[in-house]
Design an enzyme around this catalytic site. Structure first.
Site, PDB file in Angstrom:
ATOM      1  N   GLU A   1     -11.722 -20.519 -45.175  1.00 60.43           N
ATOM      2  CA  GLU A   1     -13.191 -20.546 -45.080  1.00 60.43           C
ATOM      3  C   GLU A   1     -13.697 -19.482 -44.093  1.00 60.43           C
ATOM      4  O   GLU A   1     -14.774 -18.924 -44.275  1.00 60.43           O
ATOM      5  CB  GLU A   1     -13.667 -21.937 -44.655  1.00 60.43           C
ATOM      6  CG  GLU A   1     -13.531 -22.970 -45.775  1.00 60.43           C
ATOM      7  CD  GLU A   1     -13.858 -24.374 -45.297  1.00 60.43           C
ATOM      8  OE1 GLU A   1     -13.205 -24.834 -44.330  1.00 60.43           O
ATOM      9  OE2 GLU A   1     -14.755 -25.011 -45.864  1.00 60.43           O
TER      10      GLU A   1
ATOM     11  N   GLU B   1      -7.318 -29.135 -48.070  1.00 61.54           N
ATOM     12  CA  GLU B   1      -7.944 -30.314 -47.456  1.00 61.54           C
ATOM     13  C   GLU B   1      -7.720 -31.588 -48.250  1.00 61.54           C
ATOM     14  O   GLU B   1      -7.552 -32.672 -47.690  1.00 61.54           O
ATOM     15  CB  GLU B   1      -9.454 -30.074 -47.276  1.00 61.54           C
ATOM     16  CG  GLU B   1      -9.807 -29.141 -46.137  1.00 61.54           C
ATOM     17  CD  GLU B   1      -9.818 -27.669 -46.524  1.00 61.54           C
ATOM     18  OE1 GLU B   1      -9.263 -27.317 -47.581  1.00 61.54           O
ATOM     19  OE2 GLU B   1     -10.384 -26.864 -45.759  1.00 61.54           O
TER      20      GLU B   1
HETATM   21  C1  3H9 Z   1      -9.605 -28.156 -42.514  1.00 65.87           C
HETATM   22  O1  3H9 Z   1      -9.384 -26.992 -42.319  1.00 65.87           O
HETATM   23  C2  3H9 Z   1     -10.994 -28.734 -42.646  1.00 65.87           C
HETATM   24  C3  3H9 Z   1     -12.063 -27.697 -42.783  1.00 65.87           C
HETATM   25  O2  3H9 Z   1     -12.251 -27.372 -44.141  1.00 65.87           O
HETATM   26  C4  3H9 Z   1     -13.386 -28.209 -42.314  1.00 65.87           C
HETATM   27  C5  3H9 Z   1     -13.518 -28.606 -40.906  1.00 65.87           C
HETATM   28  C6  3H9 Z   1     -14.920 -28.928 -40.505  1.00 65.87           C
HETATM   29  N1  3H9 Z   1      -3.972 -28.570 -36.970  1.00 65.87           N
HETATM   30  O3  3H9 Z   1       3.936 -27.443 -40.661  1.00 65.87           O
HETATM   31  P1  3H9 Z   1       4.656 -26.870 -39.496  1.00 65.87           P
HETATM   32  C7  3H9 Z   1       1.103 -28.156 -36.312  1.00 65.87           C
HETATM   33  S1  3H9 Z   1      -8.335 -29.286 -42.607  1.00 65.87           S
HETATM   34  C8  3H9 Z   1      -3.219 -28.993 -35.954  1.00 65.87           C
HETATM   35  O4  3H9 Z   1       5.900 -27.548 -39.053  1.00 65.87           O
HETATM   36  P2  3H9 Z   1       5.322 -24.513 -41.003  1.00 65.87           P
HETATM   37  C9  3H9 Z   1       2.124 -29.083 -36.923  1.00 65.87           C
HETATM   38  O5  3H9 Z   1       1.773 -30.423 -36.704  1.00 65.87           O
HETATM   39  C10 3H9 Z   1      -6.876 -28.335 -42.317  1.00 65.87           C
HETATM   40  N2  3H9 Z   1      -1.868 -28.826 -35.929  1.00 65.87           N
HETATM   41  O6  3H9 Z   1       4.948 -25.304 -39.684  1.00 65.87           O
HETATM   42  C11 3H9 Z   1       3.379 -28.673 -36.195  1.00 65.87           C
HETATM   43  O7  3H9 Z   1       3.349 -29.303 -34.918  1.00 65.87           O
HETATM   44  P3  3H9 Z   1       4.726 -29.746 -34.211  1.00 65.87           P
HETATM   45  C12 3H9 Z   1      -6.457 -27.579 -43.499  1.00 65.87           C
HETATM   46  C13 3H9 Z   1      -1.304 -28.219 -36.959  1.00 65.87           C
HETATM   47  O8  3H9 Z   1       5.582 -23.132 -40.583  1.00 65.87           O
HETATM   48  C14 3H9 Z   1       3.200 -27.169 -35.995  1.00 65.87           C
HETATM   49  O9  3H9 Z   1       1.799 -26.933 -36.137  1.00 65.87           O
HETATM   50  N3  3H9 Z   1      -5.209 -26.937 -43.252  1.00 65.87           N
HETATM   51  C15 3H9 Z   1      -2.045 -27.747 -38.036  1.00 65.87           C
HETATM   52  O10 3H9 Z   1       6.344 -25.261 -41.776  1.00 65.87           O
HETATM   53  C16 3H9 Z   1       3.934 -26.353 -37.005  1.00 65.87           C
HETATM   54  O11 3H9 Z   1       3.600 -26.805 -38.316  1.00 65.87           O
HETATM   55  C17 3H9 Z   1      -4.026 -27.508 -43.545  1.00 65.87           C
HETATM   56  O12 3H9 Z   1      -3.988 -28.586 -44.064  1.00 65.87           O
HETATM   57  C18 3H9 Z   1      -3.449 -27.946 -38.017  1.00 65.87           C
HETATM   58  N4  3H9 Z   1      -4.243 -27.509 -39.020  1.00 65.87           N
HETATM   59  O13 3H9 Z   1       4.006 -24.514 -41.896  1.00 65.87           O
HETATM   60  C19 3H9 Z   1      -2.796 -26.712 -43.194  1.00 65.87           C
HETATM   61  N5  3H9 Z   1      -1.209 -27.167 -38.936  1.00 65.87           N
HETATM   62  O14 3H9 Z   1       5.510 -28.504 -34.058  1.00 65.87           O
HETATM   63  C20 3H9 Z   1      -1.819 -27.574 -42.454  1.00 65.87           C
HETATM   64  C21 3H9 Z   1       0.020 -27.270 -38.418  1.00 65.87           C
HETATM   65  O15 3H9 Z   1       4.259 -30.387 -32.961  1.00 65.87           O
HETATM   66  N6  3H9 Z   1      -0.653 -26.863 -42.039  1.00 65.87           N
HETATM   67  N7  3H9 Z   1      -0.021 -27.896 -37.220  1.00 65.87           N
HETATM   68  O16 3H9 Z   1       5.364 -30.725 -35.169  1.00 65.87           O
HETATM   69  C22 3H9 Z   1       0.341 -26.472 -42.857  1.00 65.87           C
HETATM   70  O17 3H9 Z   1       0.276 -26.630 -44.063  1.00 65.87           O
HETATM   71  C23 3H9 Z   1       1.557 -25.840 -42.240  1.00 65.87           C
HETATM   72  O18 3H9 Z   1       1.550 -26.195 -40.883  1.00 65.87           O
HETATM   73  C24 3H9 Z   1       1.669 -24.310 -42.332  1.00 65.87           C
HETATM   74  C25 3H9 Z   1       2.863 -23.840 -41.493  1.00 65.87           C
HETATM   75  C26 3H9 Z   1       1.874 -23.927 -43.803  1.00 65.87           C
HETATM   76  C27 3H9 Z   1       0.431 -23.647 -41.821  1.00 65.87           C
END
Ligand code: 3H9
Length: 687
Positions: free
Chosen positions: A104, A124
């Site tokens: 976004e 999301e």
């Molecule tokens: C959103 O954006 C809403 C908006 O539209 C509107 C808002 C108003 N936040 O997965 P990993 C942490 S909703 C906080 O193992 P990878 C994760 O917990 C969001 N923390 O790494 C982990 O912590 P720990 C939409 C986050 O390389 C560490 O980072 N976005 C977030 O296998 C490493 O993560 C998503 O849904 C976050 N957003 O994969 C994307 N993301 O080391 C969510 C990660 O303590 N994220 N952490 O266990 C992912 O899909 C994967 O993390 C990503 C990297 C592909 C990015």
């Protein structure tokens, strides 16, 4: 504390750099930093602005840890509106994954460039949410209604090549992203490129029937989930009203979802999945063994599926069978599965060929002399398994990891069949193993730390979701199924029909009702397991008599065309069978049971609280490290509705005290043998 967002003027370009490890999530300090940086850019000599990230990825979205807490200003939509309002071109430069609020961010910019390996997406929906910072309004304007809906309702990211085709990205940057993006921004300045605000664009022509069609599809594809429906509503709003009003609809629906139980459950699973991959008592410096090649004993459905999981991750596999005929049969199933993946568009033909070429077969155990990991996947015969492990002990090189894919057997006993129990572990895959995400990693008494650490990491490499389990009959998942199936069958003999039980559970959210699962797995499986036990260990006969009678009638489930249901040989569609009801009524009468009407709510509570009560014991005994691990097992391996967060989260959301009281009620009605509350449940409820 220094800001995670830096701003600097480089030539004509104001460069905003986000540096918020590990994934540049849009936490409050990042939002504030962006706001301040834009303010600076508004007033300085810059002629264009570049937004770029440090670290392994572009912004991966809003900071999920902030959800459920009171929102802290500045809000994301306000930050993005300010970015978009700038009167000089804003360029976003993407590497890694631009997800959710990250993508976004790029839609608020006026131009987008990316490295060839980048991915973009709006995941999301997988958190029970919708893109809440303008995504539902800007994406249809930029990429068209259908592409926007597909991206947002599936939640799956797309490669940049596809994003380019859809017009979501304007420019691919080969080589250094920062350098290339700066050069492109200078180019835009030189040619007086216009400020392209997506919010000011009209939504392209589209078929208005798409919304209802997709509502129907989403109702099936994501049964019970609210978020996909809300996304469709928001995109429809984008086609019907100005950007500002559509954004209001988006905001309202986003807040409803964020404060609702479904998103809480799915966010819980997001973190639980990541937590489950961590072993609390493993020293941080544990050095993993290298796994470059794998051997698999047994090329049945399970062995073949496991082989595909490794080959798909680029790891060569040797399948071992007892004779050529069995081997050829196994390899041809693998061939068929790959052909199926190509046909369904899951794999390209070239990629399927490459993966398939990594799987070879042999009938000689000596072929395993050099492999780094062997997984035994033969049928559940404890003596056979022990014989195999003794043989592996003789042929495998020192340090090779020896794993069993058993679903029930004692991994300690299997390990004891070797002289190297420290190298033995359980790797319990779920069928079909090339598709199902869950992997139970069973730590036996003597399993070495580095073996465990290696297998947990390896699981992620082959795209599985690992959960560690201790040794017990059935490990985490199948052990909990015992009370679940027991109650399903008791409900049947006490008065429900198989269809009522299945429909009640499916309406509640389970992917498939328990009796349909039994028919799919084969009624003979449980029957044979019971036959091997002395009668007093088989449990309450009322809970299996009907299944035993069906098995003895040759009604083994789908594979024989009949079990708890009848199946159409062509379509495999199930139908009720009056004969089954006759069996149920006859057996009930033989037990002196007077059949009664059972409310659906009782069926659901008995089955689900059966899971919860056993789950409590599993946590208490240390078989699972934490309740969240159990939720991950059930969500990824047993078709438990993700929007209920897994059995343990569900119990929390209902209220532990209420669960406890219901379990006590069941104990009083149905007996203490099945329904003694687990001590941990008692403790949590009375604390
Ligand atoms: C959103 O954006 C809403 C908006 O539209 C509107 C808002 C108003 N936040 O997965 P990993 C942490 S909703 C906080 O193992 P990878 C994760 O917990 C969001 N923390 O790494 C982990 O912590 P720990 C939409 C986050 O390389 C560490 O980072 N976005 C977030 O296998 C490493 O993560 C998503 O849904 C976050 N957003 O994969 C994307 N993301 O080391 C969510 C990660 O303590 N994220 N952490 O266990 C992912 O899909 C994967 O993390 C990503 C990297 C592909 C990015």
């Amino acid at each position: 504390m220094s800001s995670p967002v830096h701003y600097a003027l480089e030539g004509n370009i104001g460069v905003i750099t986000v540096d918020n490890p590990p994934v540049n999530a849009l936490s409050q300090p990042v939002r504030e930093g962006l706001f301040d940086a834009i303010a600076e850019a508004e007033g300085d000599a810059s002629k264009a602005v570049l937004i770029i990230c440090e670290g392994r990825t572009f912004i991966a979205g809003a900071d999920i840890t902030e959800f459920g807490k009171p929102p802290a200003e500045p809000w994301l939509p306000a930050v993005f509106d300010r970015i978009e309002a700038l009167d000089k071109p804003v360029v976003a430069a993407i590497h890694g994954t631009a997800l959710g609020g990250g993508f976004e961010t790029t839609l608020a910019a006026h131009y987008r460039c990316a490295v060839p390996t980048a991915k973009v997406g709006l995941p999301e929906v997988k958190l029970g949410l919708l893109p809440g910072a303008g995504g539902t309004q800007r994406l249809p304007r930029l990429g068209g209604v259908e592409a926007a809906l597909e991206l947002m309702t599936s939640g799956s990211p797309i490669p940049v090549s596809r994003a380019l085709e859809l017009g979501l990205v304007d420019q691919i940057i080969e080589g250094d992203l920062r350098e290339g993006a700066l050069a492109w921004a200078e180019e835009l300045v030189a040619k007086h490129a216009p400020v392209l605000r997506i919010s000011e664009q009209a939504v392209p022509e589209h078929d208005a029937a798409v919304f209802d069609r997709l509502r129907g599809m989403a109702a099936k594809r994501a049964r019970g989930q609210i978020a996909p429906q809300s996304i469709i509503d928001c995109v429809e709003a984008a086609t019907q009203m100005p950007f500002i009003e559509g954004s209001r609809v988006e905001r309202e629906k986003f807040m409803q979802l964020m404060q609702g139980p479904q998103s809480a459950a799915m966010r819980h699973l997001f973190f639980a999945e990541r937590q489950a991959a961590k072993i609390d008592d493993l020293p941080k410096d544990t050095v993993k063994r290298s796994v470059e090649s794998v051997g698999i004993i047994g090329s049945g459905t399970m062995g073949g599926g496991i082989a595909m999981s490794f080959a798909n991750a680029g790891i060569p596999v040797t399948l071992i069978e007892i004779n050529d005929e069995a081997l050829q049969r196994g390899l041809s199933i693998v061939d068929r599965n790959y052909a199926g993946s190509v046909k369904r568009g899951k794999l390209s033909e070239g990629r399927a060929e490459k993966c398939r070429a990594l799987i070879s077969g042999s009938t000689d155990y000596d072929s395993l002399a050099d492999v780094d990991l062997v997984i035994e996947a033969v049928f559940e015969d404890p003596d056979l398994k022990k014989t195999i492990f003794a043989r592996l002990d003789n042929v495998c090189k020192p340090g090779a990891i020896l794993a069993t894919n058993t679903s029930y057997q004692d991994v300690d006993e299997i390990a004891a069949a070797t002289e190297r129990p420290q190298d033995v572990i359980g790797l319990h895959f779920f069928s079909p193993a090339n598709i199902m995400k869950l992997l139970e990693v069973v730590r036996a008494d003597k399993t070495a730390n580095d073996v465990l650490a290696t297998c947990m990491a390896l699981a992620r490499k082959i795209s599985k979701v690992p959960v560690m389990s201790g040794v017990c009959y059935g490990f985490i998942g199948n052990r909990m199924l015992q009370p679940y199936f027991r109650e399903a069958q008791l409900c049947v003999i006490e008065g429900a029909t198989p269809e009522q039980v299945d429909n009640a559970m499916e309406s509640w959210g389970m992917a498939m009702g328990p009796l349909r699962v039994a028919d799919l797995a084969g009624i003979d499986v449980g029957y044979k397991a019971r036959q091997a036990l002395p009668e007093e260990q088989r449990g309450d006969p009322r809970s299996y008599r009907v299944a035993d009678v069906l098995a003895e009638m040759g009604r083994l489930g789908q594979k024989t065309g009949a079990g708890f249901y009848r199946y159409d040989p062509d379509t495999r569609k199930h139908a009720n069978d009056p004969l089954v009801l006759e069996v149920i009524e006859r057996e009930a009468a033989a037990f002196g049971i007077e059949r009664r009407e059972i409310p659906d709510e009782e069926i659901v509570d008995r089955l689900v609280y059966g899971l919860v009560n056993e789950g409590m014991r599993i946590v208490e005994e240390g078989i699972a490290q934490r309740p969240g691990d159990i939720d991950v097992v059930y969500a990824f391996g047993y078709g438990f509705p993700v929007w209920r967060g897994g059995p343990m989260h569900y119990a929390d959301s209902v209220g532990i005290k209420r669960v406890y009281e219901r379990v006590c009620e069941f104990r009083d009605r149905f007996g203490a043998e099945a329904w003694t509350p687990a001590p941990l449940l008692v403790q949590l409820a009375t604390e």
